[in-house]
Design an enzyme around this catalytic site. Structure first.
Site, PDB file in Angstrom:
ATOM      1  N   ASP A 255       0.831  -1.206   0.000  1.00  0.00           N
ATOM      2  CA  ASP A 255       0.000   0.000   0.000  1.00  0.00           C
ATOM      3  C   ASP A 255       0.864   1.253   0.000  1.00  0.00           C
ATOM      4  O   ASP A 255       0.340   2.359  -0.095  1.00  0.00           O
ATOM      5  CB  ASP A 255      -0.911   0.009   1.227  1.00  0.00           C
ATOM      6  CG  ASP A 255      -1.895   1.182   1.210  1.00  0.00           C
ATOM      7  OD1 ASP A 255      -2.661   1.292   0.229  1.00  0.00           O
ATOM      8  OD2 ASP A 255      -1.888   1.981   2.166  1.00  0.00           O
ATOM      9  N   GLU A 260       5.866   8.670  -3.569  1.00  0.00           N
ATOM     10  CA  GLU A 260       4.413   8.779  -3.697  1.00  0.00           C
ATOM     11  C   GLU A 260       4.004  10.209  -4.004  1.00  0.00           C
ATOM     12  O   GLU A 260       4.453  11.123  -3.296  1.00  0.00           O
ATOM     13  CB  GLU A 260       3.739   8.316  -2.398  1.00  0.00           C
ATOM     14  CG  GLU A 260       3.998   6.861  -2.069  1.00  0.00           C
ATOM     15  CD  GLU A 260       3.489   6.460  -0.702  1.00  0.00           C
ATOM     16  OE1 GLU A 260       3.368   5.254  -0.441  1.00  0.00           O
ATOM     17  OE2 GLU A 260       3.223   7.351   0.146  1.00  0.00           O
ATOM     18  N   HIS A 280      -1.849   3.867  -1.261  1.00  0.00           N
ATOM     19  CA  HIS A 280      -1.690   4.433   0.085  1.00  0.00           C
ATOM     20  C   HIS A 280      -3.049   4.803   0.690  1.00  0.00           C
ATOM     21  O   HIS A 280      -3.247   5.933   1.160  1.00  0.00           O
ATOM     22  CB  HIS A 280      -0.764   5.660   0.072  1.00  0.00           C
ATOM     23  CG  HIS A 280      -0.116   5.912   1.410  1.00  0.00           C
ATOM     24  ND1 HIS A 280       1.180   6.347   1.550  1.00  0.00           N
ATOM     25  CD2 HIS A 280      -0.599   5.780   2.683  1.00  0.00           C
ATOM     26  CE1 HIS A 280       1.473   6.490   2.835  1.00  0.00           C
ATOM     27  NE2 HIS A 280       0.406   6.137   3.537  1.00  0.00           N
ATOM     28  N   VAL A 281      -3.947   3.848   0.672  1.00  0.00           N
ATOM     29  CA  VAL A 281      -5.300   4.088   1.181  1.00  0.00           C
ATOM     30  C   VAL A 281      -5.674   3.155   2.338  1.00  0.00           C
ATOM     31  O   VAL A 281      -6.840   3.093   2.731  1.00  0.00           O
ATOM     32  CB  VAL A 281      -6.352   3.961   0.056  1.00  0.00           C
ATOM     33  CG1 VAL A 281      -6.246   5.110  -0.916  1.00  0.00           C
ATOM     34  CG2 VAL A 281      -6.227   2.613  -0.669  1.00  0.00           C
ATOM     35  N   ALA A 282      -4.697   2.449   2.901  1.00  0.00           N
ATOM     36  CA  ALA A 282      -5.014   1.557   4.023  1.00  0.00           C
ATOM     37  C   ALA A 282      -5.656   2.330   5.175  1.00  0.00           C
ATOM     38  O   ALA A 282      -6.504   1.800   5.890  1.00  0.00           O
ATOM     39  CB  ALA A 282      -3.752   0.844   4.500  1.00  0.00           C
ATOM     40  N   TRP A 283      -5.281   3.582   5.336  1.00  0.00           N
ATOM     41  CA  TRP A 283      -5.773   4.407   6.436  1.00  0.00           C
ATOM     42  C   TRP A 283      -7.106   5.084   6.130  1.00  0.00           C
ATOM     43  O   TRP A 283      -7.711   5.688   7.017  1.00  0.00           O
ATOM     44  CB  TRP A 283      -4.756   5.520   6.726  1.00  0.00           C
ATOM     45  CG  TRP A 283      -4.653   6.508   5.587  1.00  0.00           C
ATOM     46  CD1 TRP A 283      -3.973   6.340   4.420  1.00  0.00           C
ATOM     47  CD2 TRP A 283      -5.300   7.777   5.496  1.00  0.00           C
ATOM     48  NE1 TRP A 283      -4.134   7.436   3.606  1.00  0.00           N
ATOM     49  CE2 TRP A 283      -4.944   8.339   4.245  1.00  0.00           C
ATOM     50  CE3 TRP A 283      -6.131   8.503   6.340  1.00  0.00           C
ATOM     51  CZ2 TRP A 283      -5.407   9.589   3.831  1.00  0.00           C
ATOM     52  CZ3 TRP A 283      -6.586   9.747   5.930  1.00  0.00           C
ATOM     53  CH2 TRP A 283      -6.222  10.284   4.687  1.00  0.00           C
TER      54      TRP A 283
END
Length: 312
Positions: A255, A260, A280-283
């Site tokens: 992720d 980025e 980078h969307v796990a959060w």
């Protein structure tokens, strides 16, 4: 108080609310060459990933607080902030459930080779099968498998709970350069060699950068799965791609990447059936974004009231 949010586009939940007199300037995106101008006159700056360096503190003696809209603080020169008398605070433990669930999703999808089967169905392999089912990539249960987790913070502990609920054996991997193995931990190389899956939840620093490289991948089982929802750079991305291509690694779920957004490309932006990359969307679960927003507001309100919290 003059408040400037340098990258408000990273926090799309709702407008920020503060309980003291203030002005708020929202900049959805700030390029490095725009930072200095946008900091001019600010008492409080909010940043998620925009870098605040020594020259910015030197040029803005009026600055009182840097409020991070994130947990990570490698984009702020803490030594320079302290020297300038500027407080820095971050948001902690706002998304443990969300990130751990995302890591577990990647783990489950890769162990059962979900991407490969989606590809096969789309390509018509099931329609052409001689039997009721289509046998393709190997499918493995989580029950009875070993998961090595590096990073024993709140996210790692949540992931461990999910894994154990599915019957997995969890190992806590010791630091790569550790002189001794702490109680309850497994030596770095031993954890890698025993694991059917490895999940990375470490901060990125000089000792953890490329903690998983070619040598470490060779120590892992050929069908092991590697998950990284921690920080880009914890794994050597070129080495991971090579391991996937040449059968040294069963699957990888990332992720986070070393740069980025990956505007200049990245080895892991490859179309492989045993590779999952998310942006980078796990959060980014809706509940988590709102939680982060409330905690950011609380940090700034507390500072304005003379009761600073979550200082670094």
């Amino acid at each position: 108080m003059n408040i400037v949010f340098l990258d408000s586009g990273t926090l799309p939940a709702r407008p920020l609310r503060f309980d003291f007199p203030h002005t708020l300037q929202n900049h959805p995106h700030t390029a490095p060459d725009q930072t200095a101008a946008r900091l001019a006159g600010a008492d409080i700056v909010i940043t998620n990933k925009v870098a605040i360096r020594a020259e910015h503190f030197a040029a803005n003696p009026q600055l009182k607080l840097v409020a991070l809209a994130a947990t990570g603080y490698d984009n702020v020169d803490l030594a320079a902030a302290r020297a300038a008398g500027v407080a820095v605070c971050n948001v902690r433990d706002y998304g443990s459930d969300s990130v751990a669930e995302h890591a577990f999703m990647l783990l489950l999808a890769l162990m059962r080779n979900l991407p490969a089967y989606r590809r096969d169905v789309a390509a018509g392999a099931w329609r052409q099968a001689a039997h009721f089912c289509h046998f393709g990539a190997p499918i493995r249960n989580l029950n009875g498998k070993t998961l090595a987790i590096f990073g024993r913070g709140s996210i790692g502990r949540r992931l461990a709970g999910y894994a154990e609920a599915f019957g997995m054996n969890v190992l806590w991997g010791e630091r790569k350069d550790a002189a001794a193995v702490r109680p309850g931990y497994t030596a770095f190389q031993a954890a890698l060699s025993q694991a059917d899956a490895v999940s990375l939840h470490c901060p990125l620093n000089d000792s953890t950068r490329h903690m998983i490289g070619e040598n470490e991948l060779r120590q892992m089982k050929p069908q092991a799965v590697l998950v990284n929802v921690g920080r880009g750079g914890l794994a050597d991305e070129q080495a991971v791609l090579a391991a996937l291509k040449y059968g040294m690694l069963g699957g990888a779920g990332f992720d986070v990447l070393s740069q980025e957004p990956p505007s200049e490309g990245n080895p892991l932006l490859s179309q492989l059936p045993n590779l999952i990359v998310t942006p980078h969307v796990a959060w980014a679960a809706a509940e988590t974004v709102e939680n982060l927003t409330q905690m950011l507001e609380a940090n700034i309100n507390a500072f304005a009231a003379g009761r600073p919290q979550n200082l670094l």
